[in-house]
Design a protein around this motif. Structure first.
Motif, mmCIF file in Angstrom:
data_model
loop_
_atom_site.group_PDB
_atom_site.id
_atom_site.type_symbol
_atom_site.label_atom_id
_atom_site.label_comp_id
_atom_site.label_asym_id
_atom_site.label_seq_id
_atom_site.Cartn_x
_atom_site.Cartn_y
_atom_site.Cartn_z
ATOM 1 N N LYS A 1 0.591 -1.264 -0.228
ATOM 2 C CA LYS A 1 0.046 0.101 -0.235
ATOM 3 C C LYS A 1 1.103 1.240 -0.279
ATOM 4 C CE LYS A 1 -3.877 -2.192 2.925
ATOM 5 N NZ LYS A 1 -4.516 -2.050 3.683
ATOM 6 N N GLY A 2 1.492 1.103 0.508
ATOM 7 C CA GLY A 2 3.158 2.180 0.791
ATOM 8 C C GLY A 2 4.028 1.956 1.177
ATOM 9 N N ALA A 3 6.072 2.336 1.005
ATOM 10 C CA ALA A 3 6.435 2.769 1.473
ATOM 11 C C ALA A 3 7.667 3.590 1.359
ATOM 12 C CB ALA A 3 7.328 1.181 1.721
ATOM 13 N N PHE A 4 8.128 3.169 1.730
ATOM 14 C CA PHE A 4 9.802 4.303 1.839
ATOM 15 C C PHE A 4 10.770 3.760 0.780
ATOM 16 C CE2 PHE A 4 7.833 5.183 5.984
ATOM 17 C CZ PHE A 4 7.400 5.405 5.919
ATOM 18 N N HIS B 1 14.428 3.218 -0.942
ATOM 19 C CA HIS B 1 15.379 2.649 -0.558
ATOM 20 C C HIS B 1 14.838 1.540 0.820
ATOM 21 C CE1 HIS B 1 17.429 5.163 -2.836
ATOM 22 N NE2 HIS B 1 17.328 6.414 -2.092
ATOM 23 N N ALA B 2 14.046 1.143 0.365
ATOM 24 C CA ALA B 2 12.760 0.230 1.831
ATOM 25 C C ALA B 2 12.657 -0.832 0.640
ATOM 26 C CB ALA B 2 11.915 0.705 1.946
ATOM 27 N N VAL B 3 13.311 -2.688 1.635
ATOM 28 C CA VAL B 3 13.175 -3.279 1.674
ATOM 29 C C VAL B 3 12.059 -4.419 2.910
ATOM 30 C CG1 VAL B 3 14.526 -4.710 2.581
ATOM 31 C CG2 VAL B 3 14.248 -5.375 1.069
ATOM 32 N N ASN B 4 11.133 -4.596 1.699
ATOM 33 C CA ASN B 4 10.068 -5.536 2.645
ATOM 34 C C ASN B 4 11.090 -7.277 3.087
ATOM 35 O OD1 ASN B 4 6.797 -6.953 2.299
ATOM 36 N ND2 ASN B 4 7.420 -5.758 3.925
ATOM 37 N N LEU B 5 11.056 -6.770 4.464
ATOM 38 C CA LEU B 5 11.495 -8.132 5.102
ATOM 39 C C LEU B 5 10.407 -8.638 6.017
ATOM 40 C CD1 LEU B 5 15.527 -7.993 4.526
ATOM 41 C CD2 LEU B 5 13.762 -9.409 3.888
ATOM 42 N N PRO B 6 9.319 -9.236 6.655
ATOM 43 C CA PRO B 6 8.504 -9.871 7.632
ATOM 44 C C PRO B 6 8.254 -10.300 8.485
ATOM 45 C CG PRO B 6 7.775 -10.282 5.128
ATOM 46 C CD PRO B 6 8.711 -9.383 5.063
ATOM 47 N N GLN C 1 2.330 2.951 -12.528
ATOM 48 C CA GLN C 1 2.400 4.028 -11.685
ATOM 49 C C GLN C 1 2.840 3.618 -10.084
ATOM 50 O OE1 GLN C 1 -0.263 6.948 -13.186
ATOM 51 N NE2 GLN C 1 1.360 8.110 -12.729
ATOM 52 N N PRO C 2 3.774 4.086 -9.283
ATOM 53 C CA PRO C 2 3.709 3.997 -7.669
ATOM 54 C C PRO C 2 2.235 3.782 -7.051
ATOM 55 C CG PRO C 2 4.775 5.918 -8.293
ATOM 56 C CD PRO C 2 4.167 5.479 -9.395
ATOM 57 N N THR C 3 2.045 3.812 -6.161
ATOM 58 C CA THR C 3 0.392 3.595 -5.317
ATOM 59 C C THR C 3 1.262 5.574 -5.240
ATOM 60 O OG1 THR C 3 1.704 3.707 -3.113
ATOM 61 C CG2 THR C 3 0.936 1.875 -4.100
ATOM 62 N N GLN C 4 0.053 5.838 -4.965
ATOM 63 C CA GLN C 4 -0.764 7.203 -4.133
ATOM 64 C C GLN C 4 0.679 7.860 -2.935
ATOM 65 O OE1 GLN C 4 -1.832 10.084 -6.108
ATOM 66 N NE2 GLN C 4 -0.808 11.396 -4.383
ATOM 67 N N ILE C 5 0.611 6.643 -2.185
ATOM 68 C CA ILE C 5 1.242 7.291 -1.271
ATOM 69 C C ILE C 5 3.076 6.801 -1.492
ATOM 70 C CG2 ILE C 5 1.991 5.638 0.987
ATOM 71 C CD1 ILE C 5 -0.477 4.480 1.657
ATOM 72 N N ASP C 6 3.383 6.082 -2.486
ATOM 73 C CA ASP C 6 4.334 6.055 -3.034
ATOM 74 C C ASP C 6 5.561 7.295 -3.195
ATOM 75 O OD1 ASP C 6 5.298 3.948 -1.409
ATOM 76 O OD2 ASP C 6 5.233 2.538 -3.707
#
Length: 362
Positions: free
Chosen positions: A28-31, A33-38, A184-189
């Motif tokens: 849904k949205g992140a920052f 240079h962020a990687v998702n390693l949950p 396109q990126p999400t609106q949040i991104d």
């Protein structure tokens, strides 16, 4: 365990980030240079959430520890360690900087790796970035680069150190034919990435920020209303070049380069056909505003050009339909939009003159 809320340095240093939220949250949205390693996957998070509603926090926490234990826990810690070793300045966050990131930080410490955790997590960093999109946060004076479609405005922006390319951040070329192969990126991104660009621009002390004349929307993404209004107060610089030259710029970007990207991704046969379908679909979306009779003409010109290109390999056959779209659709629309609002135009000229004028601004 060390925490930090120095969000400015994260942006300026472009710090790598480990996002331990579930994939559904990350998507849904992140920052940047962020990687998702949950720490928990979507199913585990869902189960813990149900347990929390039914039996409270303690029971939910116990379930979380049970679900993420043994080999599952080891594999996730190993993934975090590998990322930290490849990115020694990495930081860690979850949604609010609470239990998930704290537990992840503790597990890493137990494994011999220390990492800084974002204080307040995703929510706090997101609020910081949103605050940088407010007009009161803007210091540089906006200079708006205008001109008819195909004038090469984006080419000028890319060569200016104090410009911000909204279309690049939105991953869209701005026109009805402007979408790329990738979404396109999400609106949040989009908002987060724009905030990054504005903060980095501000840090360099520029007195001006140069932007292309956009509406509120860039493709399916939109700029904050107050920020759009702020940009519209800026001085305008207009690039003026002949229609024939604009046709060539449009041909290069929307036909030659766009086809090449499609072919690179999907192979020559499928790629070229996908490009054809996307241009044709874009044309039909404009039928109401362009007019059915004119659309029939331009569609026929396009189909003839495509067939000719397939047989001969030449691109010049696309010039007639591009000319018609620029002259009969985009130019009248641009002139109407410019007539609706009185803009303060400080300079007009060809591409070289406009580039020189803008380059002289600090």
């Amino acid at each position: 365990m060390e925490t930090s809320h120095d969000f400015l340095s994260i942006v300026l240093d472009e710090r790598p980030l480990i996002d331990v939220r579930a994939p559904i949250e990350f998507q849904k949205g992140a920052f940047k240079h962020a990687v998702n390693l949950p720490i928990m996957n979507d199913e585990e998070r869902h189960a813990v959430g149900i347990k929390y509603k039914e039996d409270g926090n303690a029971a939910a926490t116990d379930l979380g520890y049970n679900l993420v234990s043994g080999e599952v826990k080891a594999s996730r810690v190993t993934a975090w360690i590998q990322f930290i070793e490849e990115n020694p300045t990495a930081m860690l966050y979850c949604f609010r900087g609470g239990s998930r990131s704290r537990i992840s930080q503790e597990w890493l410490h137990d494994a011999g790796k220390d990492i800084i955790r974002l204080e307040g997590g995703y929510k706090a960093f997101r609020q910081y970035l949103l605050s940088e999109l407010m007009p009161r946060a803007q210091i540089a004076k906006p200079i708006i680069l205008g001109g008819c479609t195909g004038s090469g405005k984006t080419l000028i922006l890319k060569d200016l150190k104090n410009a911000i390319d909204l279309e690049a951040i939105a991953h869209h070329r701005g026109s009805s034919f402007g979408h790329h192969i990738d979404e396109q990126p999400t609106q949040i991104d989009f908002e987060n990435n724009l905030a990054y660009a504005l903060i980095q621009h501000k840090s360099k002390g520029y007195k001006h920020v140069i932007l292309e004349d956009e509406g509120k929307n860039v493709g399916k993404r939109f700029l904050p209303t107050d920020l759009v209004a702020h940009y519209k107060t800026g001085d305008y610089v207009i690039v003026e070049i002949p229609l024939e030259e604009r046709v060539q710029i449009t041909l290069q970007e929307y036909v030659i380069e766009s086809q090449a990207h499609h072919i690179e991704r999907f192979g020559e046969g499928q790629g070229l056909k996908l490009w054809y379908d996307y241009i044709l679909a874009s044309m039909h979306r404009l039928e109401k505003r362009f007019g059915g009779d004119r659309l029939k003409i331009v569609v026929e010109l396009f189909k003839e050009a495509y067939d000719t290109q397939v047989i001969s390999g030449t691109y010049i056959c696309h010039e007639p339909w591009i000319t018609m779209f620029l002259r009969d659709y985009y130019d009248p629309m641009y002139n109407f939009q410019m007539s609706k609002v009185q803009h303060h135009v400080v300079f007009k000229g060809n591409r070289d003159d406009v580039h020189s004028y803008l380059e002289a601004l600090d």
